[in-house]
Design a protein around this motif. Structure first.
Motif, PDB file in Angstrom:
ATOM      1  N   TRP A 158     -13.012 -73.016 -63.264  1.00 26.58           N
ATOM      2  CA  TRP A 158     -12.499 -71.682 -63.570  1.00 26.58           C
ATOM      3  C   TRP A 158     -11.485 -71.790 -64.704  1.00 26.58           C
ATOM      4  CZ3 TRP A 158     -13.598 -66.854 -63.466  1.00 26.58           C
ATOM      5  CH2 TRP A 158     -12.602 -65.892 -63.633  1.00 26.58           C
ATOM      6  N   ALA A 215      -8.750 -70.335 -66.430  1.00 25.71           N
ATOM      7  CA  ALA A 215      -7.711 -69.328 -66.224  1.00 25.71           C
ATOM      8  C   ALA A 215      -6.976 -69.059 -67.527  1.00 25.71           C
ATOM      9  CB  ALA A 215      -6.734 -69.811 -65.155  1.00 25.71           C
ATOM     10  N   ARG A 251      -8.451 -58.698 -63.305  1.00 28.03           N
ATOM     11  CA  ARG A 251      -9.143 -58.660 -62.013  1.00 28.03           C
ATOM     12  C   ARG A 251     -10.234 -59.727 -61.862  1.00 28.03           C
ATOM     13  NH1 ARG A 251     -11.146 -54.324 -65.065  1.00 28.03           N
ATOM     14  NH2 ARG A 251     -13.432 -54.289 -65.267  1.00 28.03           N
ATOM     15  N   ARG A 277     -12.208 -63.080 -61.164  1.00 28.97           N
ATOM     16  CA  ARG A 277     -12.040 -64.142 -60.168  1.00 28.97           C
ATOM     17  C   ARG A 277     -13.209 -65.108 -60.250  1.00 28.97           C
ATOM     18  NH1 ARG A 277      -8.022 -61.901 -60.399  1.00 28.97           N
ATOM     19  NH2 ARG A 277      -6.647 -61.040 -58.796  1.00 28.97           N
ATOM     20  N   GLU A 333      -9.552 -75.145 -61.016  1.00 29.63           N
ATOM     21  CA  GLU A 333      -8.964 -74.198 -61.965  1.00 29.63           C
ATOM     22  C   GLU A 333      -8.275 -74.943 -63.098  1.00 29.63           C
ATOM     23  OE1 GLU A 333      -5.457 -70.853 -61.943  1.00 29.63           O
ATOM     24  OE2 GLU A 333      -7.028 -70.680 -60.410  1.00 29.63           O
TER      25      GLU A 333
END
Length: 197
Positions: A111, A113, A149, A151, A160
């Motif tokens: 992920w 970020a 928002r 995810r 992450e």
């Protein structure tokens, strides 16, 4: 067991940079990592099919996404796809269906970020250097809200990465550890040398 790494994050979150870095590190570690980028396929379709409005753009995105997983369906379990895409551009059920059809039994998700400000700023900055088929700089305002928002898909372990920082030591080792938990084995020609970041 056929596994895959999905490099996920909103547009301009740094997926391509992370995917390239991770693929190179996994190859250096002896794993048969195969990079597959949605934008690479999509931009080829822009050239051959042409560009259009936003719905046309989305249609080519869906087609590119399907093409990637249809390609993976022919892979042996020794190959490790590293799929760079904003996987959240469609419902999670679409990804689940593609994974099942391509024979992928387990995913490790990276992920990417990023803050809304950084994502929007990066998007605006790169607009002039990307294919004209992509959404214009004005999309940065919508991206700002999307980033708030967004995810992970969370269909498997999630690692992450803060893409506003330099590549963090230990990421590659963590990914390999997760892959090996369920039996992914490097190819027979793989090096036994330790991973270097």
């Amino acid at each position: 067991m056929k596994q895959a790494i999905i490099v996920n994050g909103v547009p301009a979150s740094g997926k391509s940079t992370v995917g390239a870095h991770l693929t190179r590190a996994l190859l250096d570690a002896g794993l048969a990592a195969v990079p597959l980028g949605l934008d690479v396929v999509k931009e080829a379709l822009f050239v051959e099919v042409g560009i259009g409005d936003r719905e046309h753009n989305r249609m080519l995105g869906r087609a590119s996404y399907r093409a990637i997983f249809d390609t993976i369906a022919g892979f042996s379990s020794e190959l490790l796809p590293v799929i760079d895409a904003w996987h959240g551009f469609q419902p999670q059920s679409v990804l689940k269906d593609h994974l099942a059809r391509s024979g992928i039994e387990r995913v490790v998700e990276i992920w990417c970020a990023v803050s809304p400000e950084t994502a929007a700023g990066r998007y605006r900055a790169r607009t002039g250097t990307r294919h004209a088929g992509h959404l214009p700089a004005a999309y940065a305002d919508e991206l700002f809200e999307l980033t708030k928002r967004a995810r992970p898909m969370a269909l498997g372990p999630v690692v992450e990465i803060d893409t506003e920082r330099p590549w963090q030591p230990g990421i590659t080792a963590r990914v390999r550890e997760l892959l090996e938990q369920d039996g992914y084995v490097p190819t027979a020609s793989a090096s036994s040398d330790p991973i270097t970041e």
